[in-house]
Design an enzyme around this catalytic site. Structure first.
Site, mmCIF file in Angstrom:
data_model
loop_
_atom_site.group_PDB
_atom_site.id
_atom_site.type_symbol
_atom_site.label_atom_id
_atom_site.label_comp_id
_atom_site.label_asym_id
_atom_site.label_seq_id
_atom_site.Cartn_x
_atom_site.Cartn_y
_atom_site.Cartn_z
ATOM 1 N N ASP A 144 0.844 -1.370 0.014
ATOM 2 C CA ASP A 144 -0.006 0.112 0.036
ATOM 3 C C ASP A 144 0.760 1.300 -0.180
ATOM 4 O O ASP A 144 0.276 2.336 -0.285
ATOM 5 C CB ASP A 144 -0.769 0.119 1.234
ATOM 6 C CG ASP A 144 -1.646 -1.212 1.458
ATOM 7 O OD1 ASP A 144 -1.888 -1.903 0.266
ATOM 8 O OD2 ASP A 144 -2.213 -1.514 2.357
ATOM 9 N N HIS A 288 -5.680 -10.006 -4.653
ATOM 10 C CA HIS A 288 -4.408 -10.631 -3.997
ATOM 11 C C HIS A 288 -3.323 -10.834 -5.050
ATOM 12 O O HIS A 288 -2.310 -10.968 -4.650
ATOM 13 C CB HIS A 288 -4.585 -11.646 -3.205
ATOM 14 C CG HIS A 288 -5.371 -11.376 -1.827
ATOM 15 N ND1 HIS A 288 -6.728 -11.049 -1.890
ATOM 16 C CD2 HIS A 288 -4.949 -10.918 -0.531
ATOM 17 C CE1 HIS A 288 -7.130 -10.940 -0.628
ATOM 18 N NE2 HIS A 288 -6.059 -10.770 0.095
ATOM 19 N N ARG A 291 -0.351 -8.728 -4.722
ATOM 20 C CA ARG A 291 0.975 -9.061 -3.719
ATOM 21 C C ARG A 291 1.355 -10.641 -4.047
ATOM 22 O O ARG A 291 2.261 -10.927 -3.252
ATOM 23 C CB ARG A 291 0.512 -8.646 -2.402
ATOM 24 C CG ARG A 291 -0.780 -9.391 -2.038
ATOM 25 C CD ARG A 291 -1.013 -8.909 -0.675
ATOM 26 N NE ARG A 291 -1.408 -9.898 0.376
ATOM 27 C CZ ARG A 291 -2.450 -9.716 1.445
ATOM 28 N NH1 ARG A 291 -2.984 -8.526 1.582
ATOM 29 N NH2 ARG A 291 -2.363 -10.989 2.120
HETATM 30 O O1 F6P Z 1 -2.381 -4.059 3.253
HETATM 31 C C1 F6P Z 1 -2.279 -4.788 2.261
HETATM 32 C C2 F6P Z 1 -3.369 -5.484 1.784
HETATM 33 O O2 F6P Z 1 -3.174 -6.106 0.584
HETATM 34 C C3 F6P Z 1 -4.696 -4.230 1.380
HETATM 35 O O3 F6P Z 1 -4.269 -3.375 0.060
HETATM 36 C C4 F6P Z 1 -5.770 -4.779 1.434
HETATM 37 O O4 F6P Z 1 -6.953 -4.101 1.840
HETATM 38 C C5 F6P Z 1 -5.656 -5.838 2.378
HETATM 39 O O5 F6P Z 1 -4.307 -6.092 2.727
HETATM 40 C C6 F6P Z 1 -6.258 -7.168 2.248
HETATM 41 O O6 F6P Z 1 -6.027 -8.207 3.478
HETATM 42 P P1 F6P Z 1 -6.360 -9.453 3.453
HETATM 43 O O7 F6P Z 1 -5.352 -10.204 2.774
HETATM 44 O O8 F6P Z 1 -6.408 -9.855 4.951
HETATM 45 O O9 F6P Z 1 -7.761 -9.681 2.794
#
Ligand code: F6P
Length: 364
Positions: A144, A288, A291
């Protein structure tokens, strides 16, 4: 001075981000060079609260991992020892403070320092442990890019690269079908990913949480393009963006001990654009994917610089700080100045001004 440090630990907390393994590798290599022993704590602080959660990290354990996604230590965003969720027999959840147990295990393991790799939540926890006397050095992680005190976090450039690629690719299918595409990207309450991916991917409109948007302004952009013979449009929206008079879209209430999940902003906007312009409008939620997988070269480099810097900081016995990028240097900032604060996109920044200069719609 180095002789005083013998054994350090590393943990990774919060959502994973590309580059976690690169930080671990650099920290282990730099620490081993100084003759320190290194252990990894599994899943944030979980590893200190359960039997087999602490593992040795030798050079061989970190061989060839800098380019790998995820984290060899595992991570969690349900692992705040100060508010540890426990399920009661009646099905309810109670939050317990288990920080005392963590401190005790840390001391019993003979640890001289902790390298805590994480985002805002992890820095807040690290800061609280620092107040209890734990020698901690933080490393700024998050796709982020919303952590105060550092010009960039590792993971961000990879997320932007993945999202830009998606935004760029969607142009051809949007044009082939005369459609509008709304692409929802992550970023929580900051618009860094949306802004950068929108520019790099050539979006026609970029909607970020820092600028509440008007649906009419976005529709007007679509109509103007239509009049110029551009029968398709590509809109990037941050998951945390909201209408001027509206609320942030969430996926239900947060569970005890968990952050609220954002989502739905893209669908909501696409529906409105479709109804108001008559254009077929589709939504893509990148989620996701942003990332997932290994880090881009920039993140591999910055992550390893952060890891090496953390070891230097520990060697000079400077604690309760986070390593931070202040180009061209890596400096330290007090954890207390980072924790609980959020770095948003400055509206007077050159990047935002450039977007306006180019006539890209920001929704206002
Ligand atoms: O903080 C990183 C992040 O990928 C955010 O962009 C997103 O809102 C959140 O984590 C999603 O979290 P989770 O993987 O718990 O759904």
């Amino acid at each position: 001075m180095d002789a005083e440090i013998r054994r350090i630990a590393i943990n990774t907390g919060g959502g994973d981000a590309p580059g976690l393994n690169a930080v671990i590798r650099a920290t282990v290599l730099a620490a081993r060079r100084r003759g320190w022993e290194v252990v990894g704590i599994r899943k944030g602080y979980h590893g200190l609260l359960q039997g087999d959660g602490v593992i040795p990290l030798r050079r061989a354990d970190v061989r060839g991992i800098a380019h790998q996604g995820g984290t060899i230590l595992g991570t969690t965003n349900r692992g705040n020892p100060f508010e540890w969720p426990m399920r009661e027999s009646d099905g309810s959840t109670t939050l317990y403070d288990r920080s005392g147990e963590v401190m005790e295990r840390f001391r019993n393991l003979g640890l001289d320092a902790l390298v805590a790799i994480g985002g805002d939540g992890s820095m807040k926890i690290a800061s609280r442990f620092a107040e209890l006397g734990m020698p901690v050095v933080g490393v700024p992680k998050t796709i982020d890019n919303d952590l105060e005190g550092t010009v960039t976090t590792f993971g961000f450039h990879t997320a932007v690269s993945i999202a830009s690629d998606a935004v760029g690719r969607l142009h051809s299918t949007a044009e082939a079908h005369d459609r509008v595409f709304v692409i929802e990207v992550m970023g929580r309450y900051a618009g860094w990913i949306a802004l950068h991916a929108g520019i790099a991917g050539g979006a026609d409109a970029i909607l970020i949480p820092e600028i509440p948007y008007s649906i009419e302004s976005v529709c007007e952009k679509v109509r103007q393009r239509e009049m110029r013979g551009r029968h398709f449009s590509v809109v990037v929206i941050a998951e945390g963006a909201r209408e001027s008079e509206g609320e942030i879209s969430t996926l239900g209430a947060a569970a005890p001990g968990e952050a609220v999940r954002l989502g739905g902003a893209g669908h909501k906007l696409a529906q409105e654009i479709g109804q108001r312009t008559g254009k077929e409008t589709r939504t893509v939620v990148l989620g996701h994917l942003q990332r997932a997988g290994g880090p881009v070269a920039y993140d591999r480099v910055i992550a390893q610089r952060f890891g090496a810097a953390a070891v230097k900081v520990i060697a000079r016995r400077e604690f309760s700080v986070m390593v931070a990028l202040d180009p061209p240097d890596i400096l330290t900032v007090p954890l207390s100045e980072v924790s609980g604060r959020m770095k948003c996109v400055p509206l007077d920044s050159d990047t935002v001004e450039s977007v306006r200069e180019m006539g890209i719609c920001l929704g206002d």
